[in-house]
Design an enzyme around this catalytic site. Sequence first.
Site, PDB file in Angstrom:
ATOM      1  N   HIS A  69      -8.311  -4.529  -1.231  1.00 25.43           N
ATOM      2  CA  HIS A  69      -6.888  -4.017  -0.938  1.00 25.43           C
ATOM      3  C   HIS A  69      -6.326  -4.679   0.225  1.00 25.43           C
ATOM      4  CE1 HIS A  69      -3.986  -0.746  -0.908  1.00 25.43           C
ATOM      5  NE2 HIS A  69      -4.048  -0.574   0.437  1.00 25.43           N
TER       6      HIS A  69
ATOM      7  N   SER B 247       0.874  -1.035  -0.092  1.00 22.54           N
ATOM      8  CA  SER B 247      -0.124  -0.106   0.054  1.00 22.54           C
ATOM      9  C   SER B 247       0.730   1.216   0.089  1.00 22.54           C
ATOM     10  CB  SER B 247      -0.918  -0.071   1.305  1.00 22.54           C
ATOM     11  OG  SER B 247      -1.783   0.999   0.973  1.00 22.54           O
TER      12      SER B 247
ATOM     13  N   ASP C 234     -10.045  -2.995  -5.676  1.00 23.38           N
ATOM     14  CA  ASP C 234      -9.570  -2.106  -4.508  1.00 23.38           C
ATOM     15  C   ASP C 234     -10.637  -1.134  -4.185  1.00 23.38           C
ATOM     16  OD1 ASP C 234      -7.921  -0.469  -2.958  1.00 23.38           O
ATOM     17  OD2 ASP C 234      -6.328  -1.675  -3.809  1.00 23.38           O
TER      18      ASP C 234
END
Length: 355
Positions: A333, A155, A277
């Site tokens: 995610h 991330s 996501d």
Amino acid sequence: MSFLLSCFAILGHFVVAIAHDDSCDASLLQLQEKLDRSQLNFSDNPYILHFRKAETAGQKKTSQAELPIVMMHGMGDYGSNPAGMVPMQNMLAGIANTYVHSVELCSNPDQLSHCSDDDQQNGFFMTMEKQVDQFARVVRADSELYRGFNALGFSQGNTVIRGYIHKYNDPPVNTFLSIHGVLMGVNGVPDCPLTSGLCRLLTSIISHVGIYSSFVQDHLAQANYFRDAANLKAYRASCHFLPFINNEIQGPGNQNSVHKSNFESLQKLVLVMAQNDSMVHPKESEHFGYFKDGSRTELVTMRDAPWYKDDWFGLKSLDEAKKIDFYSTPGDHLRFSKEFLHELVARYFASNKPP
């Protein structure tokens, strides 16, 4: 507890900054008054990596035939997380048969580890530039990394690694594996891992003060890579981080050739995107795609984008040298299988040898 107090201190600054504005919605202040500190709970954050079973392999010292690995966690997580980053660190050490360093970002520049509270809050409240600088201090102080290393980011951690490559890259990164990274920025504030009430408060304050205001840019890391494709003039004039590493600031002296040459020196760039996501908007940023300049709806792929065609920071050069690989994972995610990670580490890190 110090993390909770720091969060409320920052929110207090935001509220004070707008409190003298008569147009400020009073509901913001009322919402803050109703918030209980117990709401600031990251333990059930869906975007922090969790391993159900801890790995037992210990850390290794590198030999002349091995290249170490450096991991950088995402926002809301921390490098010494015993439920995620630490067992993953041990798993990677076993797969690649090498030393693995899970970076912590401490508030004190002289402190390089053992700061879990700082590390977790700094993912939000330390500017990206300062995060990159602290990352550089950490890796440069580790004697195991002096010959270079492979980098694995999760991330927002990939934005830190990318910034390090552009600005420092000494010791150099050999292979950069980005899992669900916000590489080309976001066009919306990432879904907040705090409780919904606090997130609404924070989002409302940002909307009121302005994402490109100096106060927000100086206090919220995510604002430093907020790329409003429909308002590029304001973004390029006031965003403190992303436009500079992108080499997209026009005019004499604004293009940094070192940023480009450092990125071009990568031996491999591996980009992993989450197909569903909900954290990174647009998700195509994870593959260096984004919204088309001037639009908040029309997408452009990496190879059709101006930052690629004009090779702003070395992306086209890497691609033409066949040094970029693309992957995608099903789901949201940071939701991927241990088997998938094992395959990537074995393929890209286990066989890499130092120069």
